[in-house]
Design a protein around this motif. Sequence first.
Motif, PDB file in Angstrom:
ATOM      1  N   TYR A 254       0.858  -1.194   0.000  1.00 13.03           N
ATOM      2  CA  TYR A 254       0.000   0.000   0.000  1.00 13.03           C
ATOM      3  C   TYR A 254       0.886   1.234   0.000  1.00 13.03           C
ATOM      4  O   TYR A 254       1.772   1.370   0.851  1.00 13.03           O
ATOM      5  CB  TYR A 254      -0.879  -0.030   1.252  1.00 13.03           C
ATOM      6  CG  TYR A 254      -1.955   1.020   1.356  1.00 13.03           C
ATOM      7  CD1 TYR A 254      -2.658   1.476   0.251  1.00 13.03           C
ATOM      8  CD2 TYR A 254      -2.296   1.544   2.608  1.00 13.03           C
ATOM      9  CE1 TYR A 254      -3.665   2.433   0.378  1.00 13.03           C
ATOM     10  CE2 TYR A 254      -3.316   2.485   2.751  1.00 13.03           C
ATOM     11  CZ  TYR A 254      -3.988   2.928   1.625  1.00 13.03           C
ATOM     12  OH  TYR A 254      -4.989   3.864   1.757  1.00 13.03           O
ATOM     13  N   ALA A 255       0.673   2.134  -0.953  1.00 11.83           N
ATOM     14  CA  ALA A 255       1.423   3.393  -1.025  1.00 11.83           C
ATOM     15  C   ALA A 255       0.479   4.553  -0.750  1.00 11.83           C
ATOM     16  O   ALA A 255      -0.617   4.614  -1.312  1.00 11.83           O
ATOM     17  CB  ALA A 255       2.062   3.552  -2.401  1.00 11.83           C
ATOM     18  N   LYS A 314       9.003  16.203  -2.150  1.00 10.04           N
ATOM     19  CA  LYS A 314       8.861  16.876  -3.437  1.00 10.04           C
ATOM     20  C   LYS A 314       9.074  15.923  -4.596  1.00 10.04           C
ATOM     21  O   LYS A 314       8.321  15.925  -5.579  1.00 10.04           O
ATOM     22  CB  LYS A 314       9.847  18.043  -3.523  1.00 10.04           C
ATOM     23  CG  LYS A 314       9.696  18.866  -4.793  1.00 10.04           C
ATOM     24  CD  LYS A 314      10.613  20.070  -4.798  1.00 10.04           C
ATOM     25  CE  LYS A 314      10.423  20.885  -6.076  1.00 10.04           C
ATOM     26  NZ  LYS A 314      11.316  22.074  -6.104  1.00 10.04           N
ATOM     27  N   GLU A 315      10.099  15.089  -4.523  1.00  4.79           N
ATOM     28  CA  GLU A 315      10.410  14.175  -5.621  1.00  4.79           C
ATOM     29  C   GLU A 315       9.839  12.785  -5.416  1.00  4.79           C
ATOM     30  O   GLU A 315       9.467  12.112  -6.376  1.00  4.79           O
ATOM     31  CB  GLU A 315      11.938  14.080  -5.792  1.00  4.79           C
ATOM     32  CG  GLU A 315      12.593  15.402  -6.158  1.00  4.79           C
ATOM     33  CD  GLU A 315      12.153  15.919  -7.514  1.00  4.79           C
ATOM     34  OE1 GLU A 315      11.801  15.098  -8.379  1.00  4.79           O
ATOM     35  OE2 GLU A 315      12.158  17.147  -7.707  1.00  4.79           O
ATOM     36  N   LEU A 316       9.775  12.341  -4.183  1.00  5.41           N
ATOM     37  CA  LEU A 316       9.358  10.973  -3.895  1.00  5.41           C
ATOM     38  C   LEU A 316       8.043  10.972  -3.132  1.00  5.41           C
ATOM     39  O   LEU A 316       7.991  11.398  -1.977  1.00  5.41           O
ATOM     40  CB  LEU A 316      10.449  10.252  -3.086  1.00  5.41           C
ATOM     41  CG  LEU A 316      10.176   8.789  -2.731  1.00  5.41           C
ATOM     42  CD1 LEU A 316       9.954   7.954  -3.991  1.00  5.41           C
ATOM     43  CD2 LEU A 316      11.315   8.227  -1.901  1.00  5.41           C
ATOM     44  N   PHE A 320       3.967   8.347  -6.867  1.00  7.95           N
ATOM     45  CA  PHE A 320       5.051   7.970  -7.770  1.00  7.95           C
ATOM     46  C   PHE A 320       5.351   6.478  -7.650  1.00  7.95           C
ATOM     47  O   PHE A 320       5.562   5.785  -8.656  1.00  7.95           O
ATOM     48  CB  PHE A 320       6.294   8.797  -7.453  1.00  7.95           C
ATOM     49  CG  PHE A 320       7.521   8.386  -8.209  1.00  7.95           C
ATOM     50  CD1 PHE A 320       7.687   8.759  -9.534  1.00  7.95           C
ATOM     51  CD2 PHE A 320       8.508   7.627  -7.596  1.00  7.95           C
ATOM     52  CE1 PHE A 320       8.829   8.370 -10.237  1.00  7.95           C
ATOM     53  CE2 PHE A 320       9.645   7.234  -8.289  1.00  7.95           C
ATOM     54  CZ  PHE A 320       9.805   7.611  -9.617  1.00  7.95           C
ATOM     55  N   ILE A 321       5.372   5.962  -6.435  1.00 10.75           N
ATOM     56  CA  ILE A 321       5.669   4.540  -6.220  1.00 10.75           C
ATOM     57  C   ILE A 321       4.587   3.669  -6.863  1.00 10.75           C
ATOM     58  O   ILE A 321       4.893   2.662  -7.514  1.00 10.75           O
ATOM     59  CB  ILE A 321       5.811   4.253  -4.714  1.00 10.75           C
ATOM     60  CG1 ILE A 321       7.068   4.954  -4.174  1.00 10.75           C
ATOM     61  CG2 ILE A 321       5.868   2.754  -4.438  1.00 10.75           C
ATOM     62  CD1 ILE A 321       7.184   4.954  -2.663  1.00 10.75           C
ATOM     63  N   GLY A 325       4.446   1.029 -10.693  1.00  7.59           N
ATOM     64  CA  GLY A 325       4.037  -0.367 -10.654  1.00  7.59           C
ATOM     65  C   GLY A 325       4.640  -1.117  -9.492  1.00  7.59           C
ATOM     66  O   GLY A 325       4.791  -2.339  -9.536  1.00  7.59           O
ATOM     67  N   ARG A 326       4.941  -0.389  -8.397  1.00 10.31           N
ATOM     68  CA  ARG A 326       5.634  -0.992  -7.261  1.00 10.31           C
ATOM     69  C   ARG A 326       4.768  -1.043  -6.006  1.00 10.31           C
ATOM     70  O   ARG A 326       5.287  -1.239  -4.905  1.00 10.31           O
ATOM     71  CB  ARG A 326       6.927  -0.222  -6.972  1.00 10.31           C
ATOM     72  CG  ARG A 326       7.962  -0.327  -8.097  1.00 10.31           C
ATOM     73  CD  ARG A 326       9.190   0.492  -7.799  1.00 10.31           C
ATOM     74  NE  ARG A 326       9.673   0.218  -6.447  1.00 10.31           N
ATOM     75  CZ  ARG A 326      10.145   1.154  -5.624  1.00 10.31           C
ATOM     76  NH1 ARG A 326      10.153   2.428  -5.993  1.00 10.31           N
ATOM     77  NH2 ARG A 326      10.573   0.815  -4.434  1.00 10.31           N
ATOM     78  N   ALA A 327       3.458  -0.881  -6.147  1.00  5.42           N
ATOM     79  CA  ALA A 327       2.546  -1.029  -5.009  1.00  5.42           C
ATOM     80  C   ALA A 327       1.237  -1.616  -5.521  1.00  5.42           C
ATOM     81  O   ALA A 327       0.764  -1.230  -6.595  1.00  5.42           O
ATOM     82  CB  ALA A 327       2.297   0.310  -4.325  1.00  5.42           C
ATOM     83  N   MET A 328       0.664  -2.510  -4.758  1.00  6.98           N
ATOM     84  CA  MET A 328      -0.602  -3.117  -5.161  1.00  6.98           C
ATOM     85  C   MET A 328      -1.741  -2.117  -5.033  1.00  6.98           C
ATOM     86  O   MET A 328      -2.631  -2.078  -5.889  1.00  6.98           O
ATOM     87  CB  MET A 328      -0.882  -4.353  -4.309  1.00  6.98           C
ATOM     88  CG  MET A 328      -2.223  -5.010  -4.598  1.00  6.98           C
ATOM     89  SD  MET A 328      -2.454  -6.577  -3.733  1.00  6.98           S
ATOM     90  CE  MET A 328      -2.167  -7.740  -5.068  1.00  6.98           C
TER      91      MET A 328
END
Length: 485
Positions: A254-255, A314-316, A320-321, A325-328
């Motif tokens: 989860y992001a 600001k960037e992360l 973005f995650i 494609g790095r979080a369900m």
Amino acid sequence: MKKTQLISTLLLIAMLAGCGSQGAGNDTTTSADNTDDTTTEAPASNEYPYETGRYDGQTFTFLNAEDELWAGSNHVLDYEEQSGELVQDSVYNRARKAEQQFGITIDVVKTRIFDTTGDMQKHVMANEDVYNAAYVPLKDAMAQAEYVTNLHDIDTLHLTDEWWNQSFIDQATMLGGKLYSTVDYINMMGYTYGNVLYFNKDMYGKNNIDLPYDAVRSGNWTYDKMYENMSKVVNLNGDESFKASMSGTCVYGYAVQHEEGTMTLLDGSGEFLVMKDKDGVPSLRSDVSGFEAAYSKLCSMLSGDGFCVMKNEKELQGAFIFEQGRAMFYQGPLGLAGDAEFRGLDFEFGVIPAPKYEASQSQYYTMASEYTLSLTVPKTVSDTKFTGEVLDYMAYLGLRDVIPDIQTSLCYKGMRDDDSIEMFNTILNTLSLDIGYMFGWTKDMVGKLCKTDLLRGNDRFASTFAAQKDKITANIEKTLETMGQ
């Protein structure tokens, strides 16, 4: 809680057609649970059913946030011209219809979103009749009794009709009939800033996991089901740790951007700390065991390595995650589905409501973001009859004309199917309000619990609540005093 079917059969068919579905003739209306369902029909004719006056030469003035706001907000009330873009033209045409209906000019004064409340208050304190209606963030709007008119006192606002959000009005009305603000279908942020879960469809397919739609339909979309799904994808994937970075490769469950992401799940339990009695008087609940149980389960569920990442730099950022494609799952406003950035993702995604605490829970809960712009009518408005007529007519057009076009605009990247339309409907049916948080009574305590303690697995709600409950009660009493209770 009584639920109202806000999307009529007429709108549902339009949405299915706009999303390219082949099943427009099927009944895709769903009930989130076993609670009482009240279905409202579209008006028998395609015309507004109430008489309206002529106000030739008058100007109707809105206060609203600047046009440039956040992705998917859909908060703009008018445009200078048509552009060929579906939603923009729909909003533009609504304003022109209202001007023709009443013989008026619509003017929108725009300011920074966090300046709207102060701007409205300034004019009221100076006894200046400047704005017919002012949109201010929901986190401020609910506590403006000193500055705004009780919407139930405006006879030309037909607040029991389907073009007003019945679920929200029911929850926000206090003390036997006092309603100082509501989300609506004039400023569409009241719909598109409902907090939902986005999920990576490709990730489900690659891991042979059943898509969550059937679980939502059956009432079995729960914390446990979400955890079960995440457990099958969380992995380091070559990284040394789950520490978030721009170049990382690990996969999270989860992001989220900030505490609203974890709070969305907590609110999904429906275990709110402040409730109203039969007379609409709010008070702190004496039995908070349900809230404590939900918080405890989320602590164990999200504090495990890789299960939740919260980033808002600001960037992360959490978005973005997810976009990598790095979080369900990712928590965000519904309107984000139609944003250009989401349309360009390399994978298909879906939208579902926040899970229940457990399957026996009576319903799902979709919480409006605290930054949602909410309707108020300043106390200095001299002609509430005129103001009510225009607002009611524009809300009617919003439900009839604008929402179908917004629905169509959301149908991108794997959302051109009956499942997505059904989820849109469920989300509308379950839009809810945590009055304790939105009035600010429990905000500090719940915000801290959801931002720091929860992700660290600090299951100490009981001691935190014991230390804060007298302060919360005092805050409630202060607000009631302002309301004249």
